[in-house]
Design an enzyme around this catalytic site. Structure first.
Site, PDB file in Angstrom:
ATOM      1  N   LYS A 124       2.183  51.309 -29.731  1.00 33.29           N
ATOM      2  CA  LYS A 124       1.729  50.565 -28.994  1.00 33.29           C
ATOM      3  C   LYS A 124       1.727  51.091 -27.238  1.00 33.29           C
ATOM      4  O   LYS A 124       0.798  50.939 -26.592  1.00 33.29           O
ATOM      5  CB  LYS A 124       2.724  49.228 -29.043  1.00 33.29           C
ATOM      6  N   ASP A 142       0.588  43.641 -28.774  1.00 34.40           N
ATOM      7  CA  ASP A 142       1.776  43.096 -28.733  1.00 34.40           C
ATOM      8  C   ASP A 142       1.770  41.756 -29.152  1.00 34.40           C
ATOM      9  O   ASP A 142       1.098  41.175 -30.097  1.00 34.40           O
ATOM     10  CB  ASP A 142       2.168  42.973 -27.138  1.00 34.40           C
TER      11      ASP A 142
END
Length: 214
Positions: A124, A142
Site C-alpha cells: 500500500k 486502505d
C-alpha cells in the site's frame, strides 16, 4: 463470488467523482519523494492529520535520507511521539534512509519491488508513492477503499489484494490515475464506516448499498 457493477455504471460513478474533484490530492503533507515515503510509512494505523501535525516541523528541517540519518533515531522519536507505534516506525525510517543512501544514492526508487523491499514499506505504501509522486495508476487500498469498493460493488473482494485487482480491472483507464484518491475521499467524508451520508451522496442512485441512511 459477488459481481461488480456493470462497466457503464462504474464509468458514470467516476465521471461524477471527476466532475466534483478533477484533480484529487492526497492529504499527507510532503516536499519531495523522500518526505512522501516517510509520511506514508508513518501513516500506518494513524490519521493523515495526525501525521501532518507531527511532520511539519520535521520536514522543515529534514528532507533527505542523509539529514534523517544525521538526526538519528532518538531525534526522530522526539518529532513523532504523537503517532502510534512511533518507536518501531522510527527504527524503520532510519533503516530505510540508510538503504536509500547506500544503495540508491539518496534517491527514492520508482520500482514497486524496490520500494517494498525497504523496512516498513508494504504494498500500500509503495502504491501511494508510485501514484502520488510518479503519477502511475497504482491502487493503494486502505480501509476506506476496501469499504467503498465492497459497499458500492465498484470493486468487491474479501481481501485487499482482490479489491486492488478489481479496481484495476473494473475502473475505466482514463480514471485509473486518480481512482484511489476519489475512493479514499469518498470513504473518508461521505461513505463513512458507521454512518454513511447517503442522503448527500453524489452516486446514491447508482449505489446498491441498502442502508441508505436517513
Amino acid at each position: 463470488m459477488v459481481q461488480a457493477l456493470p462497466y457503464h455504471t462504474i464509468r458514470e460513478i467516476f465521471a461524477r467523482f471527476q466532475a466534483a474533484e478533477p484533480e484529487p490530492k492526497g492529504e499527507l503533507e510532503h516536499v519531495n519523494a523522500y518526505t512522501l515515503l516517510v509520511a506514508v510509512a508513518l501513516s500506518a494505523q494513524a490519521t493523515d492529520a495526525g501525521v501532518n501535525r507531527a511532520t511539519r516541523a520535521l520536514f522543515a528541517r529534514v528532507d533527505t535520507p542523509e539529514k534523517m540519518l544525521a538526526l538519528g533515531e532518538e531525534g526522530l522519536v522526539e518529532h513523532i511521539r504523537t503517532i502510534g507505534l512511533f518507536r518501531n516506525k522510527a527504527k524503520n525510517v532510519i533503516k530505510l534512509s540508510r538503504i536509500l543512501v547506500e544503495d540508491y544514492g539518496g534517491e527514492v526508487p520508482s520500482s514497486r519491488a524496490a520500494l517494498q523491499a525497504l523496512p516498513g514499506v508494504g504494498r500500500k505504501t509503495a502504491n501511494v508513492v508510485l501514484n502520488m509522486w510518479w503519477g502511475l495508476p497504482a491502487q493503494a487500498v486502505d480501509t476506506h477503499i476496501f469499504r467503498v469498493g465492497n459497499r458500492t460493488l465498484i470493486a468487491p473482494g474479501k481481501t485487499v489484494e482482490v479489491v486492488e485487482r478489481a479496481i484495476e480491472d473494473n475502473v475505466p483507464a482514463e480514471f485509473q490515475r486518480h481512482a484511489h484518491h476519489w475512493l479514499i475521499l469518498h470513504g473518508r467524508y461521505l461513505c463513512k464506516a458507521r454512518k454513511p451520508m447517503c442522503g448527500t451522496c453524489p452516486i446514491r442512485d447508482l449505489c446498491p448499498y441498502e442502508d441508505k441512511t436517513l
